[in-house]
Motif scaffolding. Structure first.
Motif, PDB file in Angstrom:
ATOM      1  N   PRO A   1       0.836  -1.209   0.000  1.00  0.00           N
ATOM      2  CA  PRO A   1       0.000   0.000   0.000  1.00  0.00           C
ATOM      3  C   PRO A   1       0.871   1.259   0.000  1.00  0.00           C
ATOM      4  O   PRO A   1       1.945   1.289   0.600  1.00  0.00           O
ATOM      5  N   GLY A   2       0.395   2.288  -0.675  1.00  0.00           N
ATOM      6  CA  GLY A   2       1.166   3.510  -0.858  1.00  0.00           C
ATOM      7  C   GLY A   2       1.463   4.291   0.401  1.00  0.00           C
ATOM      8  O   GLY A   2       2.375   5.110   0.428  1.00  0.00           O
ATOM      9  N   ASN A   3       0.736   4.033   1.473  1.00  0.00           N
ATOM     10  CA  ASN A   3       0.924   4.826   2.693  1.00  0.00           C
ATOM     11  C   ASN A   3       1.920   4.210   3.674  1.00  0.00           C
ATOM     12  O   ASN A   3       2.020   4.653   4.799  1.00  0.00           O
ATOM     13  N   ARG A   4       2.683   3.202   3.231  1.00  0.00           N
ATOM     14  CA  ARG A   4       3.645   2.552   4.119  1.00  0.00           C
ATOM     15  C   ARG A   4       5.046   2.617   3.540  1.00  0.00           C
ATOM     16  O   ARG A   4       5.224   2.624   2.334  1.00  0.00           O
ATOM     17  N   ILE A   5       6.024   2.638   4.430  1.00  0.00           N
ATOM     18  CA  ILE A   5       7.430   2.567   4.032  1.00  0.00           C
ATOM     19  C   ILE A   5       7.894   1.151   4.342  1.00  0.00           C
ATOM     20  O   ILE A   5       7.682   0.646   5.454  1.00  0.00           O
TER      21      ILE A   5
END
Length: 114
Positions: free
Chosen positions: A32-36
């Protein structure tokens, strides 16, 4: 990591369909785009010959993984259903799913017995 193996087309097609579903699911859901992610996101494929001459196809990712206590039999996902059916029915193999670090599918089958 893919060994140079010649397998009958009857088995090569289901293997390709399985890989398509696994890679598609990884690209859609694993990162997901909101995680590093540490380490860097990875999708991998391995094919090797086991000592008993069966083949082992492993594919997966190091992403967020499936939900805890996930049961393939309870899934409404057509893609996961296809992976299961192609692995067990078309390849007459054994499917294992590891969700410890990401999601890893392993199919063990014998393409030379039919």
């Amino acid at each position: 990591e893919i060994e140079n193996v010649n397998i009958p087309l009857l088995f090569a097609i289901p293997c390709g369909l399985i890989l398509n579903e696994i890679i598609s699911n990884s690209l859609k859901h694993a990162f997901p785009g909101n995680r590093i992610f540490k380490p860097e996101p990875e999708i991998f494929i391995r094919l090797k010959t086991l000592p008993d001459k069966r083949l082992q196809l492993t594919a997966g990712d190091n992403g967020v993984g499936l939900p805890q206590n996930y049961q393939l039999s309870d899934s409404a996902s057509l893609g996961l259903y296809l992976i299961h059916i192609l692995s067990t029915e078309q390849l007459d193999g054994k499917l294992e799913i590891n969700t410890q670090k990401g999601t890893i599918f392993t199919v063990t089958f014998n393409p030379f017995h039919k």
